[in-house]
Design a protein around this motif. Structure first.
Motif, PDB file in Angstrom:
ATOM      1  N   PHE A   1       7.054  -4.223  -8.634  1.00  0.00           N
ATOM      2  CA  PHE A   1       8.068  -3.666  -9.527  1.00  0.00           C
ATOM      3  C   PHE A   1       7.788  -2.192  -9.833  1.00  0.00           C
ATOM      4  CE2 PHE A   1       8.072  -8.238 -10.563  1.00  0.00           C
ATOM      5  CZ  PHE A   1       9.374  -8.508 -10.195  1.00  0.00           C
ATOM      6  N   ASP A   2       8.875  -1.477 -10.118  1.00  0.00           N
ATOM      7  CA  ASP A   2       8.787  -0.075 -10.565  1.00  0.00           C
ATOM      8  C   ASP A   2       7.831   0.744  -9.703  1.00  0.00           C
ATOM      9  OD1 ASP A   2      10.580  -0.582 -12.656  1.00  0.00           O
ATOM     10  OD2 ASP A   2       8.957  -1.399 -13.874  1.00  0.00           O
TER      11      ASP A   2
ATOM     12  N   SER B   1       2.491   1.075  -8.782  1.00  0.00           N
ATOM     13  CA  SER B   1       3.312  -0.008  -9.326  1.00  0.00           C
ATOM     14  C   SER B   1       2.500  -0.729 -10.385  1.00  0.00           C
ATOM     15  CB  SER B   1       3.702  -0.985  -8.217  1.00  0.00           C
ATOM     16  OG  SER B   1       4.125  -2.200  -8.768  1.00  0.00           O
TER      17      SER B   1
ATOM     18  N   GLU C   1      12.964   0.063  -8.227  1.00  0.00           N
ATOM     19  CA  GLU C   1      12.811  -0.921  -9.296  1.00  0.00           C
ATOM     20  C   GLU C   1      12.094  -2.167  -8.787  1.00  0.00           C
ATOM     21  OE1 GLU C   1      16.005  -3.062 -12.049  1.00  0.00           O
ATOM     22  OE2 GLU C   1      16.362  -0.922 -11.744  1.00  0.00           O
ATOM     23  N   ARG C   2      12.357  -2.502  -7.534  1.00  0.00           N
ATOM     24  CA  ARG C   2      11.757  -3.684  -6.929  1.00  0.00           C
ATOM     25  C   ARG C   2      11.531  -3.383  -5.455  1.00  0.00           C
ATOM     26  NH1 ARG C   2      13.108  -9.699  -7.501  1.00  0.00           N
ATOM     27  NH2 ARG C   2      12.675 -10.498  -5.433  1.00  0.00           N
TER      28      ARG C   2
END
Lengths: 211, 322
Positions: free
Chosen positions: B219-220, B271, B243-244
Motif C-alpha cells: 500500500f501507498d 511502502s 495507492e496499491r
C-alpha cells in the motif's frame, strides 16, 4: 543605604548565577562523531545516534543509540521514569520513508544540583510509536546519557554506558528479559571530552524484551 | 450539527474491518480458536491462551509463512484514561499490538480509537462511537514465534483503566494460517544511459521499474529520486505514488544536472507494509557541452563573415590591380 545596595547587588548576582547554572545545565551543545551510520533490520532502518535538530550530520549528533526495546514494545511502554528533559531527534524508516521523531525522553531526576540524572530518549515513527518486523517484533530504540550536576556547578552530560546499564538493571529487577551489550550498533566512543559532552560508549546496545 | 460532523468523519469500523480481512493472505488454516472447546473473554487482569501444534520443522519464511488472523469483539464501558494495548503472541513472541483509547465526548458518548500496525495492512487507524464493535487484524508471526510442535497463542490486554472498562472476546475464526504468500516485498530496477556521462544542462532520464514480489498488495508505495539539490533538479514529476501495488509498475524521472560533479544519487521505493529498496547510481556530471544550437549559429555566422571578408579582400585587390 550602602549596606542595602550591597545586599541588593548580592541578590542580583546570586540570581544571575542561578540562571546561568540553569541555562548552562539544560542547553545542549552540538557534538561530532565519526561513527554515524544507518543500521538495517529487515525492512526497517535507523540512525545509530540522535540529533540536536532535524539535520542528519555527524557534527549535529547528541548521543549514541544504546538501548533496543523489542518484542512487544512501544514508546510509552519503554519509558519508566517520571521526568523529561530537552527535546532531541531520532531518524528512522519503518518502510514508509525516513521520518524524524522528537523526544524529551525519560529521566529519573528532574535537574540535579549535585549528582546524576539518568536520561534516555526513546524513538519510533510519530504516527505509530513503534515499528514491526518478523525479527524484532514491535520495537523502538533509545539513546542514553547521564546529566551530572545539571542544575548545579560543574555540569556535564555523557557516559552513555552508565545509563544504558542503569536502565537495563531497572528492567531486569522488574523481571524483564535483558540482554546486556547484545549487539554492536557501530557507535563505539572511547572516553573523550567534547565541550559539555563526555563520550563513553562500548558500541554494544542492550536489548530489553517487553512481554 | 457538530455531532453529525463528527459522526460523518468516523470510519464505519465494521466495513473497514471487513476490508482489512480481505487483504489477509490466502492459506491453509493450521488451527483456529473454534477448534478449542471454549471461547474466551479477556479483561486487563485475565489473559487467555490456547495450545496448538505446528508441523515438525515449521519455520517462518522458509517456503511457508505463518500468519495470525485475529478476530475479536471489543466492549468498552468506560473511558480508558490512557492507552490500552490488546496484544497477541505465539509462544511469547508478539504478533499483534493494537492500541485502544476510549474517551467521553462532550455529548457524553464514548469515542473509541484503535490503531494497529502489521505487515499485512500497515498502519490502520479507526474510530467508532459503538460500545461493542468487531476488529480484525492480520500479521505475519515473528520468526521466533514459529516452531514445530507445541505452541501457545496468548491474547491479553494491558490497561490502566478501571476494572470492567474494557473487555475483549476472541471470536471462533481467530486462526493461525500457513501461506506461501510472503509479506509484501518490493524490488526496484533502475536503468539510465550508463555509457555516456551526463552533461550540465542536458536532461538525464532515469527509468525505474518496481515490482511487488508478493501476491499481497503493497500500500501507498512511493518511488522517489534522492539526490543533493545542488547537483540536480527534477524536470516534471518528482515522485510516483501508487495507492496499491500488485505486480509491476514502471516510469521515468528526468533530472537536470546543475553542476559538474562526481556523485551518487538514489531511487527509492517505500511502502508502510513492505521493505524499502533503493538503487544507487554513480554519476559523473561533465561540464556543459558547447555544441548547442546557439553556439552553432555563432560559429556559422563567424565563418560566413570571414568568407565574406576574404571575398571582399580579393575583389578589392583585383580592382586595385585592374
Amino acid at each position: 543605604m550602602a549596606e542595602c545596595g550591597r545586599v541588593r547587588l548580592f541578590a542580583v548576582c546570586t540570581m544571575c548565577a542561578a540562571v546561568v547554572a540553569l541555562v548552562g545545565g539544560s542547553a545542549a551543545q552540538s557534538a561530532s562523531t565519526s561513527h554515524l551510520t544507518l543500521l538495517y533490520i529487515n525492512e526497517d532502518s535507523f540512525r545509530n545516534y540522535d540529533f540536536l535538530s532535524e539535520t542528519v550530520s555527524s557534527s549535529n549528533v547528541d548521543w549514541p543509540v544504546t538501548l533496543l526495546f523489542w518484542n512487544n514494545a512501544n514508546v510509552n511502554k519503554a519509558k519508566i521514569f517520571t521526568w523529561t528533559g530537552s527535546t532531541m531527534y531520532g531518524r528512522m524508516n519503518n518502510g514508509s520513508g525516513y521520518v524524524w521523531d522528537s523526544d524529551k525522553g525519560s529521566k529519573d531526576v528532574l535537574c540535579p544540583i549535585i549528582g546524576d540524572a539518568h536520561h534516555y530518549r526513546v524513538y519510533a515513527p510519530p504516527s505509530t510509536d513503534r515499528m514491526y518486523n518478523v525479527s524484532w517484533g514491535y520495537w523502538v530504540f533509545a539513546t542514553s546519557h547521564i546529566d551530572h550536576n545539571e542544575c548545579g556547578f560543574g555540569s556535564y552530560s555523557g557516559y552513555s554506558d552508565r545509563t544504558e546499564n542503569y536502565v537495563a538493571t531497572q528492567f531486569a529487577n522488574a523481571g524483564y528479559s535483558v540482554a546486556r551489550d547484545w549487539a554492536s550498533f557501530a557507535n563505539y566512543e572511547p572516553y573523550r571530552v567534547q565541550g559539555d559532552h563526555i563520550w563513553s560508549n562500548d558500541g554494544y546496545a542492550t536489548a530489553i524484551r517487553l512481554p | 450539527v457538530t455531532l453529525l460532523a463528527v459522526a460523518a468523519a468516523l470510519v464505519p469500523i465494521s466495513d473497514q474491518a471487513a476490508a482489512s480481512s480481505g487483504n489477509s493472505p490466502r492459506g491453509v488454516r493450521v488451527w483456529q480458536v473454534g477448534d478449542a472447546p471454549r471461547r474466551e473473554l479477556i479483561s486487563p487482569r485475565h489473559a487467555v491462551s490456547w495450545i496448538y501444534r505446528l508441523p515438525e520443522g515449521a519455520r517462518q519464511g522458509s517456503g511457508a509463512w505463518y500468519v495470525l488472523r485475529l478476530h475479536v469483539k471489543i466492549a468498552v464501558k468506560h473511558p480508558t484514561r490512557s492507552l490500552a494495548y490488546l496484544s497477541a503472541s505465539t509462544s511469547g513472541w508478539t504478533a499483534a499490538q493494537i492500541e485502544l483509547k476510549a474517551v467521553r465526548t462532550r455529548y457524553g458518548r464514548l469515542l473509541t480509537s484503535t490503531s494497529s500496525l502489521g505487515l499485512v495492512n500497515g498502519l490502520v487507524k479507526q474510530t467508532t462511537l459503538e460500545k461493542v464493535f468487531p476488529l480484525r487484524f492480520a500479521n505475519y508471526l515473528q520468526r521466533r514465534g514459529v516452531k514445530g510442535g507445541r505452541n501457545t497463542l496468548k491474547v491479553g490486554i494491558e490497561s490502566a483503566a478501571a476494572p470492567g472498562a474494557i473487555s475483549v472476546r476472541v471470536l471462533a475464526d481467530t486462526a493461525i494460517v500457513r501461506t506461501r504468500t510472503p509479506p509484501p516485498s518490493l524490488s526496484l530496477h533502475v536503468t539510465w544511459r550508463a555509457h555516456a556521462s551526463p552533461h550540465v544542462g542536458a536532461h538525464l532520464p532515469i527509468h525505474w521499474r518496481v515490482t511487488n514480489r508478493s501476491t499481497l498488495p503493497a500500500f501507498d508505495v512511493r518511488v522517489t529520486p534522492v539526490f543533493d539539490g545542488r547537483d540536480f533538479k527534477t524536470v516534471g514529476s518528482s515522485s510516483s505514488v501508487f495507492e496499491r501495488l500488485d505486480g509491476t509498475r514502471q516510469g521515468t524521472f528526468t533530472l537536470l544536472p546543475l553542476r559538474s560533479v562526481r556523485t551518487t544519487l538514489f531511487v527509492r521505493a517505500e511502502s508502510p507494509n513492505a521493505n524499502s529498496p533503493a538503487a544507487a547510481i554513480a554519476a559523473v556530471v561533465l561540464p556543459r557541452q558547447s555544441s548547442s544550437k546557439a553556439d552553432d549559429w555563432r560559429v556559422r555566422i563567424a565563418g560566413a563573415l570571414v568568407l565574406a571578408a576574404g571575398f571582399a579582400l580579393l575583389f578589392l585587390r583585383r580592382r586595385s590591380h585592374g
